[in-house]
Design an enzyme around this catalytic site. Structure first.
Site, short mmCIF file in Angstrom:
data_model
loop_
_atom_site.label_atom_id
_atom_site.label_comp_id
_atom_site.label_asym_id
_atom_site.label_seq_id
_atom_site.Cartn_x
_atom_site.Cartn_y
_atom_site.Cartn_z
N LEU A 140 0.84 -1.20 0.00
CA LEU A 140 0.00 0.00 0.00
C LEU A 140 0.87 1.24 0.00
O LEU A 140 0.90 2.01 -0.96
CB LEU A 140 -0.93 -0.03 1.21
CG LEU A 140 -1.68 1.26 1.56
CD1 LEU A 140 -2.59 1.68 0.42
CD2 LEU A 140 -2.45 1.12 2.86
N ASP A 141 1.58 1.45 1.10
CA ASP A 141 2.52 2.55 1.25
C ASP A 141 3.70 2.01 2.06
O ASP A 141 3.57 1.87 3.28
CB ASP A 141 1.86 3.73 1.99
CG ASP A 141 2.83 4.85 2.31
OD1 ASP A 141 3.98 4.81 1.83
OD2 ASP A 141 2.45 5.76 3.09
N PRO A 142 4.76 1.63 1.36
CA PRO A 142 5.07 1.89 -0.05
C PRO A 142 4.43 0.87 -1.00
O PRO A 142 4.25 -0.29 -0.64
CB PRO A 142 6.59 1.76 -0.08
CG PRO A 142 6.88 0.71 0.96
CD PRO A 142 5.89 0.95 2.06
N ASP B 117 1.36 4.09 -3.68
CA ASP B 117 1.82 5.47 -3.79
C ASP B 117 2.90 5.63 -4.86
O ASP B 117 2.94 6.62 -5.59
CB ASP B 117 2.32 5.98 -2.44
CG ASP B 117 3.39 5.09 -1.82
OD1 ASP B 117 3.50 3.91 -2.21
OD2 ASP B 117 4.13 5.57 -0.94
N CYS C 85 -0.46 8.87 3.17
CA CYS C 85 -1.29 7.66 3.28
C CYS C 85 -1.46 7.33 4.75
O CYS C 85 -0.57 7.57 5.57
CB CYS C 85 -0.64 6.49 2.55
SG CYS C 85 -1.64 4.98 2.57
#
Length: 390
Positions: A131-133, A136, A165
């Protein structure tokens, strides 16, 4: 792929059964010829498969580095969902056994060093594919591509970039937070200084949670703050050398009121010893347990603004806002499905040897975003252009 590449066998070893292991594992089971799930105990691996309605779809094992080394074969793919501190040991096994490696975690110096050895052996090291990282990175690369195309004739004078995020409760609580990973890890992350660019200068925040800003999305106010070291991601996102970076911040987004609710935690972080922080993490875990009855919400906001030499401007942004439900929470879903997109590319032979941070090339980025959309993870995009003043 180069002549020295080790072709993937199609066998996948998934290490870890914690909070980030979600429905992406189901996709991996569909993609792989054979999947083995490794838990701290075999019982945990079995319970993970049952939780995801995957009983009988994968083998189960109790994880230790030695047990993995005894079973993994050349060309296999090892996916580590273990804590980031354990990735170097897992990657060491992969290099020794000529296996590929993937994770959703940030690259550490130890992983980067081992990745160079892996590349020489024809092996793939896929990182930051969550997701993050992860998502993004995809959105940032796509915005840079769009901005370059839109401003090619006018030329860019300065750029502003921000990427935030966060995960929090879908129904806000008094604490304004929901632990989607271990509380000790959350507290450790808060204690790490952040580096970013603002007004053309590099800045460092020793206590990032004190460096709060405000973002309003569709009328809803959020608190944001810088996280980790943003500066190395300027070349990662392939900003053209001609771009003058005015602002570049990667950070965390929280619900309005989060900083007030966490003030006693911040005070403890600033004065407490490691042992006291350990005790605080345990207390927070007991006070705010993650249960199956509450659901999370993930919000991501990525913005790129470009001012051109003729006085015009271009801006583009992406917003992801997704809530968990009775079937699955948003955090494990977004992390694991993004990782599955990378697994799909790796098993199909579309990734070359060496270190990768999610996907970077335009075609690969679009392919990953399409993959996410097919599995219900979509982002809202907005692009605007202001013509130069005559």
């Amino acid at each position: 792929m180069t002549a020295t590449s080790i072709p993937p066998t199609g066998r996948v070893h998934w290490l870890g059964t914690g909070l980030s292991t979600g429905s992406g594992l189901r996709i991996v089971c569909d993609l792989a010829e054979r999947t083995t799930v490794w838990g701290r105990t075999e019982a945990k691996a079995v319970a993970c498969l049952e939780r995801l309605d995957l009983a009988g779809r994968a083998d189960t094992r109790a994880y230790t580095p030695d047990a993995l080394a005894a079973e993994v074969g050349a060309g296999d793919l090892v996916i580590s969902m273990l804590p980031a501190t354990e990735h170097p040991a897992v990657l060491r096994v992969c290099v020794d056994r000529a296996a590929h490696f993937a994770s959703s975690s940030y690259v550490t110096p130890e992983v980067a060093e081992l990745a160079r050895e892996a590349e020489r052996a024809g092996l793939i090291v896929l990182t930051e594919a969550g997701l993050d990282p992860g998502i993004d990175h995809l959105l940032a690369h796509h915005l840079v591509e769009l901005a370059e195309r839109a401003t090619a004739d006018a030329g860019a004078v300065s750029v502003r970039f921000a990427s935030y995020c966060g995960s929090f409760p879908a129904v806000p609580n008094d604490f304004r937070y929901r632990f989607s990973w271990a509380p000790r890890g959350v507290l450790t992350a808060l204690r790490a200084p952040a580096r970013y660019v603002e007004q053309g200068r590099e800045r460092t925040a020793a206590q990032p949670y004190r460096d709060l800003r405000e973002v309003v999305l569709d009328g809803e106010r959020f608190e944001v703050y810088p996280n980790r070291d943003s500066v190395p991601f300027i070349p990662t996102y392939r900003f053209p050398a001609s771009w003058k970076v005015d602002t570049f911040i990667r950070g965390t987004i929280r619900l309005d009121g989060w900083s007030d609710a966490w003030e006693t935690v911040f005070a403890a972080l600033e004065t407490g010893s490691d042992a006291q922080i350990d005790r605080l993490a345990g207390e927070l875990a007991e006070r705010y347990p993650t249960t199956g009855d509450d659901h999370d919400r993930v919000v991501m906001y990525v913005l790129l603004e470009v001012t051109t030499a003729d006085g015009g401007s271009w801006s583009g942004e992406y917003r992801l806002d997704i809530q968990g439900d009775g079937r699955e929470n948003a955090t494990p879903r977004t992390v694991s499905v993004t990782l599955a997109a990378g697994v799909a590319d790796l098993l199909a032979g579309r990734i070359g040897p060496g270190l990768h941070q999610a996907a970077a090339d335009g075609e690969a980025v679009r392919r990953w975003l399409d993959f996410l959309a097919r599995h219900g993870i979509t982002c809202e995009s907005r692009v605007s252009t202001q013509e130069p003043v005559e």
